[in-house]
Write a protein that holds these residues in place. Structure first.
Motif, mmCIF file in Angstrom:
data_model
loop_
_atom_site.group_PDB
_atom_site.id
_atom_site.type_symbol
_atom_site.label_atom_id
_atom_site.label_comp_id
_atom_site.label_asym_id
_atom_site.label_seq_id
_atom_site.Cartn_x
_atom_site.Cartn_y
_atom_site.Cartn_z
ATOM 1 N N HIS A 196 7.215 2.307 -0.391
ATOM 2 C CA HIS A 196 7.390 3.029 -0.654
ATOM 3 C C HIS A 196 8.035 3.952 0.582
ATOM 4 O O HIS A 196 7.921 4.703 1.563
ATOM 5 N N ALA A 197 8.890 5.380 -0.763
ATOM 6 C CA ALA A 197 9.910 6.093 0.653
ATOM 7 C C ALA A 197 8.760 7.788 0.155
ATOM 8 O O ALA A 197 9.276 7.863 1.661
ATOM 9 N N ALA A 198 7.959 7.598 0.029
ATOM 10 C CA ALA A 198 6.853 9.159 0.569
ATOM 11 C C ALA A 198 5.917 8.399 0.973
ATOM 12 O O ALA A 198 5.027 8.611 0.024
ATOM 13 N N VAL A 199 5.636 8.678 1.978
ATOM 14 C CA VAL A 199 4.174 7.942 3.014
ATOM 15 C C VAL A 199 3.527 9.664 2.584
ATOM 16 O O VAL A 199 3.536 9.953 3.154
ATOM 17 N N ASN A 200 2.370 8.372 2.428
ATOM 18 C CA ASN A 200 1.087 10.131 1.962
ATOM 19 C C ASN A 200 0.447 9.439 3.922
ATOM 20 O O ASN A 200 -0.564 8.639 3.613
ATOM 21 N N SER A 212 -4.741 -18.879 -10.236
ATOM 22 C CA SER A 212 -3.796 -17.994 -9.836
ATOM 23 C C SER A 212 -4.206 -16.664 -10.312
ATOM 24 O O SER A 212 -4.874 -16.299 -11.332
ATOM 25 N N ILE A 213 -3.494 -15.542 -9.455
ATOM 26 C CA ILE A 213 -4.003 -13.968 -9.446
ATOM 27 C C ILE A 213 -2.237 -13.563 -9.788
ATOM 28 O O ILE A 213 -1.627 -13.950 -9.710
ATOM 29 N N LEU A 214 -3.151 -12.666 -10.626
ATOM 30 C CA LEU A 214 -2.261 -11.910 -11.664
ATOM 31 C C LEU A 214 -1.212 -10.789 -11.414
ATOM 32 O O LEU A 214 -0.752 -9.896 -11.412
ATOM 33 N N GLY A 215 -2.817 -10.146 -10.704
ATOM 34 C CA GLY A 215 -2.375 -8.756 -9.968
ATOM 35 C C GLY A 215 -3.443 -8.304 -9.506
ATOM 36 O O GLY A 215 -3.980 -9.098 -9.139
ATOM 37 N N LEU A 216 -3.174 -7.907 -8.330
ATOM 38 C CA LEU A 216 -3.942 -6.932 -7.136
ATOM 39 C C LEU A 216 -3.146 -5.378 -6.639
ATOM 40 O O LEU A 216 -2.140 -5.397 -6.659
ATOM 41 N N GLU A 217 -4.530 -4.719 -6.487
ATOM 42 C CA GLU A 217 -3.692 -3.101 -6.496
ATOM 43 C C GLU A 217 -5.194 -2.329 -5.077
ATOM 44 O O GLU A 217 -6.302 -3.067 -5.162
ATOM 45 N N GLU A 218 -4.580 -1.929 -4.331
ATOM 46 C CA GLU A 218 -6.007 -1.136 -3.313
ATOM 47 C C GLU A 218 -6.115 0.305 -4.820
ATOM 48 O O GLU A 218 -5.365 0.059 -5.545
ATOM 49 N N PHE A 219 -7.402 0.327 -4.379
ATOM 50 C CA PHE A 219 -8.086 1.664 -5.625
ATOM 51 C C PHE A 219 -9.302 2.382 -4.723
ATOM 52 O O PHE A 219 -9.648 1.784 -3.865
ATOM 53 N N ILE A 262 0.780 -5.398 3.098
ATOM 54 C CA ILE A 262 0.959 -6.441 2.390
ATOM 55 C C ILE A 262 0.162 -7.264 1.686
ATOM 56 O O ILE A 262 -0.246 -7.645 2.411
ATOM 57 N N TYR A 263 -0.039 -7.174 0.445
ATOM 58 C CA TYR A 263 -1.317 -7.788 -0.664
ATOM 59 C C TYR A 263 0.364 -8.780 -1.636
ATOM 60 O O TYR A 263 0.579 -8.384 -1.808
ATOM 61 N N SER A 264 -0.725 -9.992 -0.865
ATOM 62 C CA SER A 264 0.224 -11.411 -1.728
ATOM 63 C C SER A 264 -1.016 -12.310 -2.453
ATOM 64 O O SER A 264 -2.143 -12.437 -2.142
ATOM 65 N N GLY A 265 -0.646 -12.431 -3.520
ATOM 66 C CA GLY A 265 -1.566 -13.536 -4.760
ATOM 67 C C GLY A 265 -0.748 -14.414 -4.120
ATOM 68 O O GLY A 265 0.587 -14.555 -5.151
ATOM 69 N N ASP A 266 -1.159 -15.855 -4.656
ATOM 70 C CA ASP A 266 -1.202 -17.113 -5.092
ATOM 71 C C ASP A 266 -1.365 -17.804 -6.012
ATOM 72 O O ASP A 266 -2.238 -17.523 -6.944
ATOM 73 N N SER A 278 0.913 -1.069 -0.267
ATOM 74 C CA SER A 278 -0.273 0.126 0.169
ATOM 75 C C SER A 278 1.020 0.839 -0.399
ATOM 76 O O SER A 278 1.813 0.873 0.502
ATOM 77 N N PRO A 279 0.273 2.075 -0.487
ATOM 78 C CA PRO A 279 1.443 3.521 -0.421
ATOM 79 C C PRO A 279 1.905 4.034 1.118
ATOM 80 O O PRO A 279 2.515 4.638 0.725
#
Length: 411
Positions: free
Chosen positions: A355-359, A62-69, A33-37, A27-28
């Motif tokens: 991420h270096a710059a934490v929002n 199988s999980i191809l991708g995951l992300e917060e929105f 941490i999001y992990s898929g298998d 996450s930003p």
């Protein structure tokens, strides 16, 4: 000259999966941490306690991708589905520091909506957040987050579509279609899909787009990596029409081909100025995304067979995951080797830098009360130096890297 220090060991290991790790995302705010298998299971892990916040199986393959929105989680699977889930905001008490060591009864995200997609390519979605919702949302609820999603075309895997969410409308269809050749033509390789199927997509706005909260239709660019080893950058040029069919209005900015094998993975820098690609060969190719003609730099590394790559937020360091399980670090400017991380014995299939710059405004509501109490400034700094690696051995390794400032600053 003194010998370099030995490679470090992982700072942490996550063993929450029983299948090979196929997707990673952090996450930003570096909180989750999001992990898929490969079995379709997703685990969301707290970076504070390193315990799962939620575990569920959103897909049957199988999980191809995951992300917060926003307050949602997007998951994309090989079962030809893209799901959007309501994100769990409140952390279970037993997953926080000092909680019970027993496996808690974790909450499960609820499904918001879904899309049917084409997952033949093993190509994950690309998310571009931010455009005026009034153009796409007839409900008038402008507070709902809106985004573009790029995916392989539903029928022709050599072309791409761009959809809007949450409306699930297709805005651009068959991007990359070279001619109007029927799908079942007698010579399907002539004029249609000559580069093979798409293996990687990255949708972004042109670098001169200063306002990231809204995206003009004519600022869209799409970077595609192909089965043939080709990489093509396209832009949408029509200002009078926000939608397109059969790839109309999408012009090729440049085409490059340095790999002789299929593109296995690509990464785009946070400032959208360059991209990197790896393949089964021993090349790492750097592409300039600011040029109107091909400008790629080919770097030959010692180890062939690479399946994943990631770029640190500052754009100075990249990590390459190999079939041998090793993770090799390079300066993105000179491609000087910065070190090798060895733990996994099987293919390192995905990588993600913290991420270096934490929002500070992106933390979950349930974390606000305890965020400042639990993590010191040094803890947050150390967490921002994490590199995550997911392997075919079912494990996620977490590495704490040094800054590499002196090495990455030299050419």
């Amino acid at each position: 000259m003194s010998r370099p220090p030995p490679p470090p060991a992982p700072t942490h290991l996550l063993r929450s999966h029983s299948g090979s790790i196929s997707a990673l995302w952090i996450s930003p705010d570096n909180e989750r941490i999001y992990s898929g298998d490969g079995l379709g299971k997703v685990v969301v892990t707290s970076t504070r306690s390193l315990r799962p916040l939620t575990v569920w199986s959103p897909h049957s393959d199988s999980i191809l991708g995951l992300e917060e929105f926003g307050n949602y989680i997007i998951t994309h699977g090989r079962d030809n589905k893209l799901h959007v889930w309501n994100r769990i905001e409140e952390s279970p008490a037993s997953t926080r520091l000092g909680g019970s060591a027993a496996v808690p009864s974790l909450p499960t995200p609820t499904l918001a909506y879904s899309m049917d997609v084409n997952a033949l390519n093993y190509c994950r979605f690309s998310l571009l957040q931010g455009f005026p919702s009034s153009k796409l949302d007839s409900t008038g609820e402008s507070s709902s987050p809106t985004a573009f999603v790029a995916l392989p075309n539903l029928v022709d895997s050599s072309t791409a579509d761009v959809w809007s969410i949450p409306s699930c409308d297709r805005l651009h269809a068959a991007i990359g279609q070279e001619t109007n050749v029927p799908i079942f033509a007698t010579k399907p390789d002539v004029g249609r899909g000559s580069h093979g199927i798409i293996m990687y997509l990255h949708l972004f706005a042109s670098s001169d787009e200063s306002d990231t909260s809204t995206v003009r239709p004519d600022s869209l660019r799409l970077l595609c990596g192909y089965e043939s080893g080709s990489v093509i950058l396209r832009q949408y040029t029509r200002t009078d029409r926000p939608t397109s069919i059969e790839g109309q209005g999408w012009e090729v900015i440049w085409t490059a081909k340095s790999h002789v094998e299929t593109i296995m993975s690509m990464a785009v820098s946070r400032d959208r100025t360059f991209a990197l690609s790896v393949s089964a060969d021993h090349l790492v190719v750097k592409y300039d995304l600011t040029c109107s003609e091909p400008n790629e730099t080919v770097h030959r590394i010692k180890n062939p067979g690479n399946s994943s790559i990631a770029i640190r937020d500052d754009g100075k360091v990249c990590a390459v995951g190999g079939w041998d399980g090793s993770i090799r670090l390079y300066s993105t400017k000179s491609f000087k080797p910065l070190g090798t991380l060895k733990y996994h014995k099987a293919n390192c299939q995905c990588l993600a830098f913290a991420h270096a710059a934490v929002n500070e405004g992106t933390t979950g509501e349930g974390d606000d009360d305890e965020s400042d109490d639990e993590l010191t400034a040094s803890d947050k700094a150390a967490r921002s130096q994490w590199l995550l690696a997911g392997s075919k051995d079912n494990r996620v390794s977490i590495w704490t890297l040094i800054s590499f400032e002196s090495a990455s600053s030299h050419s």
